[in-house]
Design an enzyme around this catalytic site. Sequence first.
Site, PDB file in Angstrom:
ATOM      1  NE  ARG A  77      -3.259   2.037   2.349  1.00 58.38           N
ATOM      2  CZ  ARG A  77      -3.360   3.485   3.827  1.00 58.38           C
ATOM      3  NH1 ARG A  77      -2.326   3.134   4.647  1.00 58.38           N
ATOM      4  NH2 ARG A  77      -4.258   4.356   3.301  1.00 58.38           N
ATOM      5  CG  HIS A 126      -1.175   8.922   2.951  1.00 62.60           C
ATOM      6  ND1 HIS A 126      -1.259   7.484   3.395  1.00 62.60           N
ATOM      7  CD2 HIS A 126      -1.091   9.884   4.263  1.00 62.60           C
ATOM      8  CE1 HIS A 126      -1.256   7.342   4.321  1.00 62.60           C
ATOM      9  NE2 HIS A 126      -0.720   8.457   5.487  1.00 62.60           N
ATOM     10  CD  GLU A 172      -5.045   7.647   9.094  1.00 60.07           C
ATOM     11  OE1 GLU A 172      -4.616   8.507   9.832  1.00 60.07           O
ATOM     12  OE2 GLU A 172      -4.925   7.087  10.466  1.00 60.07           O
ATOM     13  CG  ASN A 305      -4.704   3.768   8.899  1.00 59.64           C
ATOM     14  OD1 ASN A 305      -5.144   2.745   7.786  1.00 59.64           O
ATOM     15  ND2 ASN A 305      -4.699   4.715   8.145  1.00 59.64           N
ATOM     16  CE1 TYR A 307       0.049   3.633  13.673  1.00 63.71           C
ATOM     17  CE2 TYR A 307      -2.132   4.234  12.587  1.00 63.71           C
ATOM     18  CZ  TYR A 307      -0.975   4.029  12.657  1.00 63.71           C
ATOM     19  OH  TYR A 307      -0.520   3.831  10.780  1.00 63.71           O
ATOM     20  CD  GLU A 375      -1.704   4.558   7.765  1.00 65.23           C
ATOM     21  OE1 GLU A 375      -1.102   4.872   9.119  1.00 65.23           O
ATOM     22  OE2 GLU A 375      -1.662   4.824   6.502  1.00 65.23           O
TER      23      GLU A 375
HETATM   24  C1  GBH Z   1      -1.752   7.550  11.177  1.00 62.21           C
HETATM   25  O1  GBH Z   1      -2.345   8.391  11.188  1.00 62.21           O
HETATM   26  C2  GBH Z   1      -1.476   8.137   9.055  1.00 62.21           C
HETATM   27  O2  GBH Z   1      -1.926   7.405   8.177  1.00 62.21           O
HETATM   28  C3  GBH Z   1       0.689   7.645   8.967  1.00 62.21           C
HETATM   29  O3  GBH Z   1       0.723   8.591   7.303  1.00 62.21           O
HETATM   30  C4  GBH Z   1       1.162   8.108  10.059  1.00 62.21           C
HETATM   31  O4  GBH Z   1       2.519   7.498   9.556  1.00 62.21           O
HETATM   32  C5  GBH Z   1       1.280   7.128  11.439  1.00 62.21           C
HETATM   33  O5  GBH Z   1      -0.131   7.332  11.895  1.00 62.21           O
HETATM   34  C6  GBH Z   1       1.688   6.821  12.252  1.00 62.21           C
HETATM   35  O6  GBH Z   1       1.264   8.303  12.593  1.00 62.21           O
HETATM   36  O7  GBH Z   1      -6.434  12.999  19.551  1.00 62.21           O
HETATM   37  O8  GBH Z   1      -4.549  14.283  18.984  1.00 62.21           O
HETATM   38  O9  GBH Z   1      -3.880  12.237  20.485  1.00 62.21           O
HETATM   39  C7  GBH Z   1      -2.084   8.539  12.542  1.00 62.21           C
HETATM   40  C8  GBH Z   1      -3.873   8.201  13.305  1.00 62.21           C
HETATM   41  C9  GBH Z   1      -5.109   9.542  14.386  1.00 62.21           C
HETATM   42  C10 GBH Z   1      -2.936   8.636  15.685  1.00 62.21           C
HETATM   43  C11 GBH Z   1      -5.233   9.979  15.955  1.00 62.21           C
HETATM   44  C12 GBH Z   1      -3.501   9.464  16.533  1.00 62.21           C
HETATM   45  C13 GBH Z   1      -4.608  10.624  18.025  1.00 62.21           C
HETATM   46  C14 GBH Z   1      -4.666  11.651  18.123  1.00 62.21           C
HETATM   47  N1  GBH Z   1      -4.284   9.035  14.331  1.00 62.21           N
HETATM   48  N2  GBH Z   1      -5.074   9.485  16.708  1.00 62.21           N
HETATM   49  S1  GBH Z   1      -5.074  12.864  19.580  1.00 62.21           S
END
Ligand code: GBH
Length: 471
Positions: A77, A126, A172, A305, A307, A375
């Site tokens: 991807r 992106h 996202e 995605n 995390y 992701e």
């Molecule tokens: C992804 O986004 C991206 O798609 C990618 O490009 C990036 O490198 C990767 O993650 C790693 O960061 O509410 O301020 O505490 C991250 C998705 C969604 C993760 C919101 C953090 C909470 C932030 N993010 N989440 S906050």
Amino acid sequence: MNARQFPDGFLWGAATAAYQIEGAWQEDGKGPSIWDTFSHTPGKVHHGDTGDVATDSYHLYPQDIEVMRRLGVQAYRFSVSWPRILPTGRGSSASGEVNVKGLDYYGRLVDALLDAGITPVPTLYHWDLPQALQDELGGWAGRDTAAAFAEYAGIVAEALGDRVHRWITLNEPWVVSNVGYRWERHAPGHADAAEAVAANHHLLLAHGLAVSAIRAASRWSSASSVPVEVGITLNLAVHRPTSPEAADMAAELEARHNGVYLGPLFAGAYPERLTAQWSPAKVPGLVHDGDLEVIGAPIDFLGVNYYHPGYVGVAAADGQLRAGERPLEAGFVDVQPEGLPITAMNWLVEPTSFRELLVRVVTPVTGDLPVYITENGSSWYDYVTQDGRVEDYERLGYLHDHLGAVLDAIADGANVRGYFAWSLLDNFEWAEGYAKRFGLTFVEFGTQQRILKRSGEYYAQVTAANALVEQ
Ligand code: GBH
């Protein structure tokens, strides 16, 4: 110990994004994106880092593919840089021009992937919007950007549709709208709730218009019988209340995060509970007749995605923050419960929340629709040992435990068909610059040397066995 098997045909992949890896920011006719502008603005990105060079994958993509071979992934991807294809953001319908050299780069990449037996899965957006569209249309706050995106999507699908059969429209949209237009931390760096809500709607409209543009262009360019598949990638959230009094706030946060995308995509409506600060449906004139039908066009899969989970609690009566708390809003706090590990991004590690997401949030709306984890990964302070190795056992553990959560969710009925690790290699981590590493491969940014990390060796065992191998 017996390794738990993944279903037959489970797709193993790795993911990246154009601005985070390509570099070559001014090469071969590429136009500037909002991330070029943002990263070149002092104070916006940690350490003043930019994506000017990044991992230089515009030139070094054969090395990236070599890493993919070592990981044993079957799919890659990556994302397509809109301003590389359309330097001013527009095609011929608005006196823009297609940059053939930009298209050629992705053609070379796709051909090299196919030669290596790896399926290309491009994402069309992106986060690197052509700067011209920010300047002329207000970016995603402007409705015309949605039509411009559909035209761009059709141009790329026509050029690559004979070799690419699975497309992701957007990555996202929650991050684009909120982190970019509401909270200033990403390009274009605005702090305007009205712009953020407008962006939310225009991104979804762009997705819907692109779905039909891609299908139409693919019919034209694809001589093969492989059907085209189109989906969207959302970052979905689990918010857990730390007490019953916080349950409603947790539901509110999930509606802002999940419902505002899942609702229009799968149920034809924005969530009722949200106000005009968060719901496009409550903003007069924003949602036009017919928009929700466009947005709800059937898709072939959902990309997810994920995390980390969020915890929300009630603030102390005196307003003081207790250990592990950060201010949220209106008497609530964001909580980091004691005892949970925290990554270099300061994100909680809790694999059970991933299973919960797939079972409680995703499956009820997607049903039988295939879901791909597009992701998942973690950042740690990696370093190269004297014998040239990166022993990232924290990342290995995160990977193992989150793959276990995927297996648990599948056992509970979630239709997860594949997993893309974030990321193939260390890269430009947006506002964090190069300080935060997510790769299964270490990149020595001075020399661009790639070193497979211990976690990457582990992932290779998993992809080879199609099973959650134990160490
Ligand atoms: C992804 O986004 C991206 O798609 C990618 O490009 C990036 O490198 C990767 O993650 C790693 O960061 O509410 O301020 O505490 C991250 C998705 C969604 C993760 C919101 C953090 C909470 C932030 N993010 N989440 S906050």
